[in-house]
Design a protein around this motif. Sequence first.
Motif, PDB file in Angstrom:
ATOM      1  N   ALA A 334      36.379  41.776  49.701  1.00  0.00           N
ATOM      2  CA  ALA A 334      37.331  42.799  49.249  1.00  0.00           C
ATOM      3  C   ALA A 334      36.617  43.942  48.538  1.00  0.00           C
ATOM      4  CB  ALA A 334      38.359  42.171  48.306  1.00  0.00           C
ATOM      5  N   CYS A 335      37.225  45.091  48.592  1.00  0.00           N
ATOM      6  CA  CYS A 335      36.804  46.256  47.792  1.00  0.00           C
ATOM      7  C   CYS A 335      35.330  46.604  47.964  1.00  0.00           C
ATOM      8  CB  CYS A 335      37.122  46.020  46.320  1.00  0.00           C
ATOM      9  SG  CYS A 335      38.891  45.762  46.002  1.00  0.00           S
ATOM     10  N   GLY A 336      34.819  46.395  49.165  1.00  0.00           N
ATOM     11  CA  GLY A 336      33.453  46.814  49.448  1.00  0.00           C
ATOM     12  C   GLY A 336      32.374  45.885  48.954  1.00  0.00           C
ATOM     13  N   ASP A 337      32.740  44.661  48.513  1.00  0.00           N
ATOM     14  CA  ASP A 337      31.774  43.658  48.076  1.00  0.00           C
ATOM     15  C   ASP A 337      31.210  44.018  46.688  1.00  0.00           C
ATOM     16  OD1 ASP A 337      30.300  41.326  48.172  1.00  0.00           O
ATOM     17  OD2 ASP A 337      29.154  41.859  49.945  1.00  0.00           O
ATOM     18  N   GLY A 338      30.341  43.176  46.180  1.00  0.00           N
ATOM     19  CA  GLY A 338      29.746  43.397  44.869  1.00  0.00           C
ATOM     20  C   GLY A 338      30.653  42.922  43.740  1.00  0.00           C
ATOM     21  N   VAL A 339      30.232  43.195  42.502  1.00  0.00           N
ATOM     22  CA  VAL A 339      31.027  42.886  41.316  1.00  0.00           C
ATOM     23  C   VAL A 339      31.920  44.086  41.038  1.00  0.00           C
ATOM     24  CG1 VAL A 339      30.963  42.358  38.855  1.00  0.00           C
ATOM     25  CG2 VAL A 339      29.260  41.360  40.396  1.00  0.00           C
ATOM     26  N   LYS A 340      33.232  43.872  41.097  1.00  0.00           N
ATOM     27  CA  LYS A 340      34.178  44.989  41.004  1.00  0.00           C
ATOM     28  C   LYS A 340      35.261  44.705  39.956  1.00  0.00           C
ATOM     29  CE  LYS A 340      32.271  47.392  44.245  1.00  0.00           C
ATOM     30  NZ  LYS A 340      32.786  47.451  45.610  1.00  0.00           N
ATOM     31  N   PRO A 341      35.616  45.732  39.170  1.00  0.00           N
ATOM     32  CA  PRO A 341      36.776  45.617  38.284  1.00  0.00           C
ATOM     33  C   PRO A 341      38.039  46.078  39.013  1.00  0.00           C
ATOM     34  CG  PRO A 341      35.620  47.652  37.807  1.00  0.00           C
ATOM     35  CD  PRO A 341      34.869  46.978  38.936  1.00  0.00           C
ATOM     36  N   ASN A 342      39.158  45.569  38.614  1.00  0.00           N
ATOM     37  CA  ASN A 342      40.457  46.069  39.095  1.00  0.00           C
ATOM     38  C   ASN A 342      40.555  46.107  40.618  1.00  0.00           C
ATOM     39  OD1 ASN A 342      41.104  46.575  36.343  1.00  0.00           O
ATOM     40  ND2 ASN A 342      39.968  48.503  36.479  1.00  0.00           N
ATOM     41  N   CYS A 343      40.125  45.050  41.264  1.00  0.00           N
ATOM     42  CA  CYS A 343      40.218  44.977  42.723  1.00  0.00           C
ATOM     43  C   CYS A 343      41.455  44.170  43.081  1.00  0.00           C
ATOM     44  CB  CYS A 343      38.962  44.340  43.310  1.00  0.00           C
ATOM     45  SG  CYS A 343      39.058  44.096  45.096  1.00  0.00           S
ATOM     46  N   ASP A 344      42.544  44.859  43.375  1.00  0.00           N
ATOM     47  CA  ASP A 344      43.797  44.169  43.676  1.00  0.00           C
ATOM     48  C   ASP A 344      43.748  43.420  45.005  1.00  0.00           C
ATOM     49  OD1 ASP A 344      44.896  45.080  41.325  1.00  0.00           O
ATOM     50  OD2 ASP A 344      45.836  46.849  42.251  1.00  0.00           O
ATOM     51  N   ALA A 345      42.899  43.874  45.927  1.00  0.00           N
ATOM     52  CA  ALA A 345      42.842  43.234  47.243  1.00  0.00           C
ATOM     53  C   ALA A 345      42.421  41.771  47.134  1.00  0.00           C
ATOM     54  CB  ALA A 345      41.879  43.994  48.153  1.00  0.00           C
ATOM     55  N   ARG A 346      41.663  41.430  46.127  1.00  0.00           N
ATOM     56  CA  ARG A 346      41.205  40.045  45.986  1.00  0.00           C
ATOM     57  C   ARG A 346      42.362  39.089  45.707  1.00  0.00           C
ATOM     58  NH1 ARG A 346      40.097  37.522  41.088  1.00  0.00           N
ATOM     59  NH2 ARG A 346      40.930  38.602  39.260  1.00  0.00           N
ATOM     60  N   LEU A 347      43.507  39.620  45.292  1.00  0.00           N
ATOM     61  CA  LEU A 347      44.658  38.793  44.934  1.00  0.00           C
ATOM     62  C   LEU A 347      45.598  38.544  46.104  1.00  0.00           C
ATOM     63  CD1 LEU A 347      45.540  40.565  41.546  1.00  0.00           C
ATOM     64  CD2 LEU A 347      44.012  38.612  41.916  1.00  0.00           C
ATOM     65  N   GLU A 348      45.341  39.155  47.249  1.00  0.00           N
ATOM     66  CA  GLU A 348      46.239  39.010  48.391  1.00  0.00           C
ATOM     67  C   GLU A 348      46.329  37.541  48.805  1.00  0.00           C
ATOM     68  OE1 GLU A 348      44.545  41.516  51.322  1.00  0.00           O
ATOM     69  OE2 GLU A 348      45.110  43.395  50.307  1.00  0.00           O
ATOM     70  N   PRO A 349      47.537  37.010  48.971  1.00  0.00           N
ATOM     71  CA  PRO A 349      47.693  35.571  49.231  1.00  0.00           C
ATOM     72  C   PRO A 349      47.109  35.109  50.561  1.00  0.00           C
ATOM     73  CG  PRO A 349      49.796  36.717  49.430  1.00  0.00           C
ATOM     74  CD  PRO A 349      48.831  37.694  48.824  1.00  0.00           C
ATOM     75  N   THR A 350      46.936  36.026  51.506  1.00  0.00           N
ATOM     76  CA  THR A 350      46.425  35.622  52.819  1.00  0.00           C
ATOM     77  C   THR A 350      44.902  35.691  52.904  1.00  0.00           C
ATOM     78  OG1 THR A 350      46.696  37.884  53.658  1.00  0.00           O
ATOM     79  CG2 THR A 350      48.537  36.337  53.986  1.00  0.00           C
ATOM     80  N   ARG A 351      44.264  36.268  51.906  1.00  0.00           N
ATOM     81  CA  ARG A 351      42.801  36.353  51.951  1.00  0.00           C
ATOM     82  C   ARG A 351      42.205  34.958  51.873  1.00  0.00           C
ATOM     83  NH1 ARG A 351      39.799  40.367  51.790  1.00  0.00           N
ATOM     84  NH2 ARG A 351      38.150  39.202  50.734  1.00  0.00           N
ATOM     85  N   SER A 352      41.182  34.681  52.699  1.00  0.00           N
ATOM     86  CA  SER A 352      40.628  33.334  52.752  1.00  0.00           C
ATOM     87  C   SER A 352      39.110  33.354  52.869  1.00  0.00           C
ATOM     88  CB  SER A 352      41.214  32.558  53.936  1.00  0.00           C
ATOM     89  OG  SER A 352      40.688  31.261  53.993  1.00  0.00           O
ATOM     90  N   ILE A 353      38.490  32.463  52.135  1.00  0.00           N
ATOM     91  CA  ILE A 353      37.043  32.264  52.252  1.00  0.00           C
ATOM     92  C   ILE A 353      36.732  31.071  53.162  1.00  0.00           C
ATOM     93  CG2 ILE A 353      36.778  30.722  50.262  1.00  0.00           C
ATOM     94  CD1 ILE A 353      34.222  32.228  49.530  1.00  0.00           C
ATOM     95  N   THR A 354      37.741  30.224  53.385  1.00  0.00           N
ATOM     96  CA  THR A 354      37.563  29.024  54.206  1.00  0.00           C
ATOM     97  C   THR A 354      38.147  29.168  55.605  1.00  0.00           C
ATOM     98  OG1 THR A 354      39.648  28.084  53.424  1.00  0.00           O
ATOM     99  CG2 THR A 354      37.652  27.508  52.198  1.00  0.00           C
ATOM    100  N   GLY A 355      39.084  30.083  55.781  1.00  0.00           N
ATOM    101  CA  GLY A 355      39.889  30.102  56.989  1.00  0.00           C
ATOM    102  C   GLY A 355      41.003  29.082  56.878  1.00  0.00           C
ATOM    103  N   GLU A 356      42.104  29.315  57.603  1.00  0.00           N
ATOM    104  CA  GLU A 356      43.277  28.456  57.481  1.00  0.00           C
ATOM    105  C   GLU A 356      42.995  27.023  57.922  1.00  0.00           C
ATOM    106  OE1 GLU A 356      46.628  30.080  59.476  1.00  0.00           O
ATOM    107  OE2 GLU A 356      46.583  31.990  58.387  1.00  0.00           O
ATOM    108  N   GLN A 358      40.161  25.229  58.071  1.00  0.00           N
ATOM    109  CA  GLN A 358      39.319  24.478  57.141  1.00  0.00           C
ATOM    110  C   GLN A 358      40.066  24.165  55.844  1.00  0.00           C
ATOM    111  OE1 GLN A 358      34.775  24.623  55.225  1.00  0.00           O
ATOM    112  NE2 GLN A 358      35.677  26.475  56.035  1.00  0.00           N
ATOM    113  N   GLU A 359      40.889  25.107  55.380  1.00  0.00           N
ATOM    114  CA  GLU A 359      41.680  24.840  54.185  1.00  0.00           C
ATOM    115  C   GLU A 359      42.638  23.676  54.402  1.00  0.00           C
ATOM    116  OE1 GLU A 359      45.167  26.869  51.446  1.00  0.00           O
ATOM    117  OE2 GLU A 359      43.708  28.191  52.393  1.00  0.00           O
TER     118      GLU A 359
END
Length: 531
Positions: A334-356, A358-359
């Motif tokens: 999200a938000c172009g990678d790296g350490v970011k403040p105030n990145c709302d995209a990271r809170l999206e419920p569909t975002r996944s690091i495992t994929g559906e 594997q989860e």
Amino acid sequence: MAFVLPGEGDDPVDPELGGTVSVPTTPSRRSVLLGGAAALGLTALGSTQASASADKLTDPFTLGVASGDPYHDSVVLWTRLAQNPLADNGLGGMPDRAYFVEWEIATDEGFRRTVRRGVELARPQSAHSVHVEVEGLRPGSEYFYRFRTQGHISEAGRTRTAPAPGITRTDLTMCFASCSHFGAGHFTAYKRLAEDEPGLILHLGDYQYEYAAGANDVRQVLGPETRTLENYRLRHAQYKTDPDLQLAHATAPWLVVWDDHETENNWADEVPEQPDPNFLERRKNAFQAYYENMPLRRTARPRGIDMQLYRRLQWGGLINFHMLDTRQYRDDQACGDGVKPNCDARLEPTRSITGEEQERWLLDGLRRSRARWDVLGQQVFFSQIDLTPGVNQGYNMDAWDGYKANRDRIAEGLGKTRNGVVLTGDVHRHWAAETKSDYTDPTSRGLATEFVTTSITSGGDGNDDPNAGVLAENPHVKFHKNRRGYIRTKFTADELRADYRILPYVRQPGAEATTAASFVVADRDRSLHPA
């Protein structure tokens, strides 16, 4: 596999290859003791002579031996033939032909009590790697194994099987490690890890690095940045020539998962770090070389750009190891990678690091588990960690903080097991943390404990910076250390103990290891207690 045996004086033909393969012609001392070829079930092969034109090898076992993925009745044995391991083409100086490789596994170091033996084919298409899945072994038992071809005998390795299903009154000393950059230092930490004589070793990613040689490297990295299959094969081979790494592989079975550098920094599924129209070919090459060089089961054999790496291993009834793949199925950072403040995209419920898929697999496994300890073996920081001291909050978009909803669902699943534990690599630091249901409330319910291992070499020697600012921002984080090393754990039915092992330097060889801190987690207690 069936082999068609030709007449005397010819090489045997492998119908799958459509060509000839070499046969070991001189029996080893152990094969004589065991009854020779007949004892191996190879009477016909043993009586077949290779032609005078067969390619004779110098020592082909320069990359050592390894074992992995131990079940209660089976284990994987691995080696790779390479008489010139640093050959530019990545094929280890091997002729373009296949070779028979004998293997045996015994209950004693002297191989007087051999229990299984056989022959595998080392093919040029697989960089002459050998993966043997030995079955019919006794649960909870120690074994020794070795290989032979053309009269050459490998060093012996030690392995063991998991306890029988349901057994909880046992214990396991397990070490885990991450991030071993060849150019950044010496692999002394692998030697110290081996000296602890663990029954199992986990490697949580960045086993090798894709970068070309750097100006500040203390050991020369060969070849360009890895992109082709030849590049990746050579890089793995160079790492495997390290005697300390070979010792660690020969000491105990390994459970391995990758992170990013086995392919490319911070890749996410089909998205490279930087635009690259050839990334999928690069990914395919990296996966192929990874499989060739790791003690993995046939279920992990790559299929094009895909490779099934997440899996579950039961250590009796004591531990379920859930080994995750947080690279192959993740959404782009999200938000172009790296350490970011105030990145709302990271809170999206569909975002996944495992994929559906594997989860679902993981949550189902946690829900069904009856193990005393459920352990995630995975790559990047799991617990929330604010990396920006002060009023602003900064989270790492490449870690689970960049995929908050996915992380929270899995954390809740861990919280419903008897004892949930997360093992982590990636960040080149030692950390210890408590995974919380509410990170704004230090008294909130604990869901799991997390142990983060530092690197074997990546980051160089390190220093004694206490990182007090980050610790103050994160009261659930109980320990930090910026030195190289690994973590040694001991699991019993009643507690888990974790020792944070550190080395004072890695830019020179020979450092001793000491314990910087130890923590104990008691059965049914999801908090960290200094030992």
